[in-house]
Structures are given as structure tokens and as C-alpha cells.
Scaffold this motif. Structure first.
Motif, PDB file in Angstrom:
ATOM      1  N   GLY A 151      13.973  23.658 -35.710  1.00 32.66           N
ATOM      2  CA  GLY A 151      14.780  22.661 -35.026  1.00 32.66           C
ATOM      3  C   GLY A 151      15.417  21.675 -35.985  1.00 32.66           C
ATOM      4  N   ASP A 152      16.491  21.030 -35.531  1.00 31.67           N
ATOM      5  CA  ASP A 152      17.200  20.062 -36.365  1.00 31.67           C
ATOM      6  C   ASP A 152      16.259  18.957 -36.831  1.00 31.67           C
ATOM      7  N   GLY A 153      16.428  18.582 -38.078  1.00 31.50           N
ATOM      8  CA  GLY A 153      15.619  17.509 -38.640  1.00 31.50           C
ATOM      9  C   GLY A 153      14.327  17.978 -39.279  1.00 31.50           C
ATOM     10  N   ALA A 154      13.942  19.238 -39.083  1.00 35.66           N
ATOM     11  CA  ALA A 154      12.672  19.732 -39.635  1.00 35.66           C
ATOM     12  C   ALA A 154      12.692  19.733 -41.157  1.00 35.66           C
ATOM     13  N   ALA A 155      13.825  20.136 -41.741  1.00 32.26           N
ATOM     14  CA  ALA A 155      13.921  20.174 -43.203  1.00 32.26           C
ATOM     15  C   ALA A 155      13.836  18.768 -43.783  1.00 32.26           C
ATOM     16  N   LYS A 156      14.520  17.817 -43.127  1.00 31.22           N
ATOM     17  CA  LYS A 156      14.489  16.433 -43.597  1.00 31.22           C
ATOM     18  C   LYS A 156      13.074  15.866 -43.525  1.00 31.22           C
ATOM     19  N   LEU A 157      12.377  16.148 -42.431  1.00 32.19           N
ATOM     20  CA  LEU A 157      11.009  15.671 -42.272  1.00 32.19           C
ATOM     21  C   LEU A 157      10.093  16.308 -43.317  1.00 32.19           C
ATOM     22  N   ALA A 158      10.203  17.619 -43.483  1.00 35.52           N
ATOM     23  CA  ALA A 158       9.352  18.323 -44.446  1.00 35.52           C
ATOM     24  C   ALA A 158       9.594  17.818 -45.862  1.00 35.52           C
ATOM     25  N   GLN A 159      10.868  17.608 -46.211  1.00 36.81           N
ATOM     26  CA  GLN A 159      11.183  17.118 -47.552  1.00 36.81           C
ATOM     27  C   GLN A 159      10.576  15.740 -47.787  1.00 36.81           C
ATOM     28  N   ASN A 160      10.690  14.858 -46.808  1.00 37.88           N
ATOM     29  CA  ASN A 160      10.145  13.515 -46.978  1.00 37.88           C
ATOM     30  C   ASN A 160       8.621  13.514 -47.038  1.00 37.88           C
ATOM     31  N   LEU A 161       7.990  14.356 -46.230  1.00 38.94           N
ATOM     32  CA  LEU A 161       6.520  14.453 -46.288  1.00 38.94           C
ATOM     33  C   LEU A 161       6.069  14.932 -47.665  1.00 38.94           C
ATOM     34  N   CYS A 162       6.790  15.903 -48.213  1.00 42.88           N
ATOM     35  CA  CYS A 162       6.434  16.405 -49.548  1.00 42.88           C
ATOM     36  C   CYS A 162       6.654  15.339 -50.620  1.00 42.88           C
ATOM     37  N   LEU A 163       7.725  14.558 -50.475  1.00 42.78           N
ATOM     38  CA  LEU A 163       7.978  13.491 -51.440  1.00 42.78           C
ATOM     39  C   LEU A 163       6.898  12.417 -51.373  1.00 42.78           C
ATOM     40  N   ARG A 223      19.482  13.958 -35.304  1.00 38.79           N
ATOM     41  CA  ARG A 223      18.562  14.401 -36.355  1.00 38.79           C
ATOM     42  C   ARG A 223      19.268  15.014 -37.560  1.00 38.79           C
ATOM     43  N   SER A 224      20.385  15.679 -37.312  1.00 38.83           N
ATOM     44  CA  SER A 224      21.065  16.386 -38.405  1.00 38.83           C
ATOM     45  C   SER A 224      22.039  15.446 -39.101  1.00 38.83           C
ATOM     46  N   HIS A 225      21.491  14.410 -39.723  1.00 34.77           N
ATOM     47  CA  HIS A 225      22.324  13.425 -40.384  1.00 34.77           C
ATOM     48  C   HIS A 225      21.852  13.266 -41.821  1.00 34.77           C
ATOM     49  N   THR A 226      22.704  12.658 -42.614  1.00 34.68           N
ATOM     50  CA  THR A 226      22.295  12.219 -43.949  1.00 34.68           C
ATOM     51  C   THR A 226      22.040  10.721 -43.888  1.00 34.68           C
ATOM     52  N   TYR A 227      21.510  10.180 -44.951  1.00 35.93           N
ATOM     53  CA  TYR A 227      21.244   8.748 -44.949  1.00 35.93           C
ATOM     54  C   TYR A 227      22.538   7.948 -44.785  1.00 35.93           C
ATOM     55  N   ALA A 228      23.608   8.433 -45.433  1.00 33.68           N
ATOM     56  CA  ALA A 228      24.866   7.692 -45.379  1.00 33.68           C
ATOM     57  C   ALA A 228      25.486   7.704 -43.985  1.00 33.68           C
ATOM     58  N   THR A 229      25.246   8.761 -43.196  1.00 32.27           N
ATOM     59  CA  THR A 229      25.886   8.882 -41.877  1.00 32.27           C
ATOM     60  C   THR A 229      24.947   8.563 -40.722  1.00 32.27           C
ATOM     61  N   ALA A 230      23.675   8.268 -41.017  1.00 27.59           N
ATOM     62  CA  ALA A 230      22.688   8.035 -39.944  1.00 27.59           C
ATOM     63  C   ALA A 230      23.017   6.762 -39.163  1.00 27.59           C
ATOM     64  N   ASP A 231      22.749   6.808 -37.859  1.00 26.21           N
ATOM     65  CA  ASP A 231      22.921   5.644 -36.981  1.00 26.21           C
ATOM     66  C   ASP A 231      21.606   4.863 -36.972  1.00 26.21           C
ATOM     67  N   MET A 232      21.543   3.800 -37.760  1.00 24.71           N
ATOM     68  CA  MET A 232      20.308   3.048 -37.899  1.00 24.71           C
ATOM     69  C   MET A 232      19.962   2.231 -36.652  1.00 24.71           C
ATOM     70  N   ARG A 233      20.903   2.143 -35.707  1.00 25.17           N
ATOM     71  CA  ARG A 233      20.584   1.427 -34.466  1.00 25.17           C
ATOM     72  C   ARG A 233      19.788   2.301 -33.507  1.00 25.17           C
ATOM     73  N   GLU A 234      19.682   3.602 -33.842  1.00 23.16           N
ATOM     74  CA  GLU A 234      18.803   4.488 -33.074  1.00 23.16           C
ATOM     75  C   GLU A 234      17.369   4.231 -33.544  1.00 23.16           C
ATOM     76  N   PRO A 235      16.463   3.810 -32.652  1.00 24.45           N
ATOM     77  CA  PRO A 235      15.116   3.402 -33.077  1.00 24.45           C
ATOM     78  C   PRO A 235      14.384   4.462 -33.904  1.00 24.45           C
ATOM     79  N   GLY A 236      14.424   5.723 -33.484  1.00 21.44           N
ATOM     80  CA  GLY A 236      13.707   6.761 -34.223  1.00 21.44           C
ATOM     81  C   GLY A 236      14.233   6.923 -35.624  1.00 21.44           C
ATOM     82  N   VAL A 237      15.544   6.864 -35.787  1.00 20.05           N
ATOM     83  CA  VAL A 237      16.151   7.002 -37.117  1.00 20.05           C
ATOM     84  C   VAL A 237      15.763   5.818 -37.999  1.00 20.05           C
TER      85      VAL A 237
END
Length: 378
Positions: free
Chosen positions: A64-76, A127-141
């Protein structure tokens, strides 16, 4: 193109070092510092594919969308945690280190749980965003980036402090790697602080200048390869030194072949026992090359001791024979020995080392004699 080449080089170095530290860890499972380095490299190695577009698409397609981003951050998160564990074990006794590592595990687990929950609560379209394009007003993001960034800043700062302290006490080649780590961690801390501040500004509805976001990303892009290089640098230097010794021993082994061939034909009984292997690659392993090198040196020296009385007669001298002089008379002396001619029973020094250089000095004299022998044959 340059970034792609850098990524490939980084991957080769990272995974090669991971295999090497894993092999060393299996040999000494009780070494906690080595285990921490291995786990640090393992987490970095696991995060690498998730940062590559093809790997991210594959992971998102499977989970699902966002899984790669989550996995990468957990590994970091795991990467910086185990880096801190290395310094804790290096600077503390086992009991204290174990207690400190357990305390440091609490914020790691808490952060991992929070960002996982934040990603799960984020709408799929966000979920399928980069840091530069993420909507930070979305609580989960916002929670995802704030919590991950806060832990990274905390863990990187601790690792930076420990690195600076440890670098003052370390010797070569570890100090060079620690200096690289210091620079990389300083860059990562700076980038993390900037990104945390930018996240808060965007959460509150403000605008962050694009160059600030690009600059923070550039700092991370430069710091990550430097970080990996710093972690693996001591191992790379050690491996390079081992390769140089392996190459040197293999070269000397071949250079001694003319001398060894003559002496072995005359004194085959002096050959040291050798265990043959059916696997062809065993002959190329460092241990095999070193073993054959030492065996050939010893057999050459033993043969010269046995033939030295005949050499002294052929050269008509009782003083130590220089390698080139001994080479001129060696074949004649060997024929005299084979014919059973009488010679004094006392050995005569042949091709003795010039100084106090130990085995290497002795090997140089044997090599000189072998080269002179090969030249005389030609």
C-alpha cells in the motif's frame, strides 16, 4: 547520472561491509560493539532499497501507499539507534552499557509505534508524498514527520557527542572514520533541526522558502554517503592492508620458485606436510596464500642450510655467501651433493639478512638469490 553512480558505489560498499561485519560477528558473537556496527549497517542496508524509486514502487505496490516511506524511516531510526549503541558499549562496562542501551530502546520503540500509527491514520491520497510536497496540516502527516524528525535529531545529537568524545581517544585508522562520522552527523543534525522547524512552520500554515527545503535535503544527501563511509572506513582500511599483504606474499611465493625448485628437487624429504583440497578456490584464499608463502620460505632456508657446506667448497670461501655469489655456485654444489662428494659437515651462512629486519629481511635475501639464479639460467 553522477547520483546514480554514487548510489551504486555506496550500495557496493555498504553491502560488502555488511557481509564482512556479519562474518566477523559470527566468529565472535560476544563482541557487542561489532554486533552494534553490524545492526547499524543492516538497518542502513535495509533502508537503501526503499529510497530507490523502483524499490519504493515495489514496496508500495505490495503493502500500500506509504509503506516504503514508513519502512525507510523505521530503518533509519534503527541505524542511528545502533550507532549510539556502539559508542555506549565502547565507553561503558558491560553491565552499565546494557542498562543504557535498554533505556535508549524505549524512545526508539515509542517513536516507531507512533509514526506507524500516524501513517495508518493518514488518508491514502496523502501517503504518496515527498517531504517537499506533503500537506503538513494533515494530522497524520504532521505527526509522522515531527516524531520521526524529533527522534532522529535526538539520536543523532547523542551519537555526535559520543563520536566527538571517542575520536579524541581513537588511533588510526579509526580516527579517520570517526572524523567522517562527526562531519556527517553534524550535517544530519543541522538538516534535522531545519526540517523540524520547517515542519512546524508549515503545520501552522506558514510558507517555508523552497531553498531552505532543498538545502536541508542536499545536506542529508551529502551526509548519508559520508556517514556510511565513516562507519565502514576502519574495516575498509583493514581489508586493504590485508589485501596488500596477500598480494605481497603471493608475489614473493612466485619469485622464490626458481630457488625452491632446485632445492626441492635435491631435498624432497624436507618438504613440509601439506593438506590438499579438492576445491580450486581454496588456493586463492588469504590463509592458503600465507601458508604457502611461509612454507616456501622455510623450505628454501632449510635447503640452503643443507647445501651450504658444498656451496662453501665451490665458492672456496668460509665467509658468509652473498645471494648472488651463492646463486652462481648453487647448481654445481647440488650436483656435487647428488654425486655423494665429501664436504664439511658444518653449515656455512648463506644469503643472511643484512640487518635486524626479521623474517622480511631474510625473505629479501632469498628473493635476491632466486632472481640471480633465474637470471643465470636465462
Amino acid at each position: 547520472m553522477a547520483l546514480t553512480v554514487l548510489s551504486v558505489v555506496l550500495a557496493v560498499v555498504l553491502y560488502g561491509s555488511l557481509l564482512w561485519t556479519g562474518r566477523q560477528g559470527l566468529r565472535d558473537p560476544s563482541d557487542r560493539m561489532l554486533r552494534a556496527v553490524f545492526l547499524c549497517l543492516l538497518c542502513a542496508g535495509l533502508s537503501f532499497p526503499f529510497g530507490v524509486p523502483a524499490g519504493a514502487r515495489l514496496m508500495d505496490g505490495l503493502a500500500g501507499d506509504g509503506a516504503a516511506k514508513l519502512a525507510q524511516n523505521l530503518c533509519l531510526l534503527g541505524t542511528v539507534h545502533f550507532l549510539g549503541c556502539f559508542f555506549i558499549h565502547a565507553a561503558s562496562n558491560p553491565a552499565t552499557a546494557t542498562a543504557r542501551v535498554r533505556r535508549q530502546t524505549v524512545p526508539l520503540v515509542a517513536t516507531a509505534a507512533v509514526i506507524t500509527l500516524a501513517m495508518a491514520l493518514t488518508p491514502e491520497v496523502e501517503r504518496s508524498h515527498t517531504y517537499a510536497t506533503a500537506d503538513m496540516r494533515e494530522p497524520g502527516v504532521a505527526v509522522f514527520y515531527l516524531m520521526a524528525g524529533a527522534y532522529l535529531t535526538y539520536a543523532l545529537t547523542i551519537a555526535l557527542v559520543w563520536t566527538v568524545r571517542y575520536a579524541r581517544l581513537a588511533g588510526r585508522p579509526l580516527v579517520a572514520g570517526l572524523r567522517m562520522l562527526t562531519a556527517a552527523l553534524a550535517g544530519m543534525v543541522l538538516a534535522s533541526v531545519v526540517r523540524e522547524a520547517a515542519t512546524l512552520v508549515r503545520l501552522l500554515g506558514g510558507e517555508v522558502p523552497h531553498p531552505v527545503i532543498v538545502g536541508a535535503k542536499l545536506a542529508l544527501d551529502l551526509a548519508i554517503p559520508l556517514f556510511v563511509t565513516g562507519v565502514v572506513w576502519p574495516g575498509l582500511v583493514t581489508r586493504w592492508a590485508s589485501i596488500r599483504v596477500w598480494w605481497h606474499h603471493g608475489r614473493v611465493y612466485r619469485e622464490l620458485a626458481p630457488l625452491w625448485t632446485e632445492l626441492h628437487a635435491a631435498f624432497p624429504e624436507d618438504a613440509l606436510e601439506r593438506t590438499r583440497s579438492d576445491r580450486w578456490w581454496d588456493g586463492l584464499t588469504p590463509r592458503s596464500v600465507h601458508r604457502r608463502y611461509y612454507r616456501r620460505v622455510i623450505e628454501c632456508r632449510d635447503g640452503l642450510v643443507r647445501i651450504s657446506p658444498h656451496l662453501a667448497l665451490m665458492a672456496d670461501t668460509k665467509v658468509p655467501l652473498e645471494p648472488e655469489v651463492a646463486a652462481i655456485h648453487l647448481r654445481t654444489a647440488l650436483r656435487a651433493y647428488a654425486a655423494g662428494e665429501e664436504a664439511p659437515s658444518q653449515a656455512v651462512p648463506v644469503a643472511l639478512p643484512d640487518g635486524d629486519g626479521g623474517l622480511e629481511d631474510d625473505v629479501r635475501q632469498l628473493t635476491r638469490m632466486s632472481e640471480a639464479l633465474a637470471a643465470s639460467r636465462a
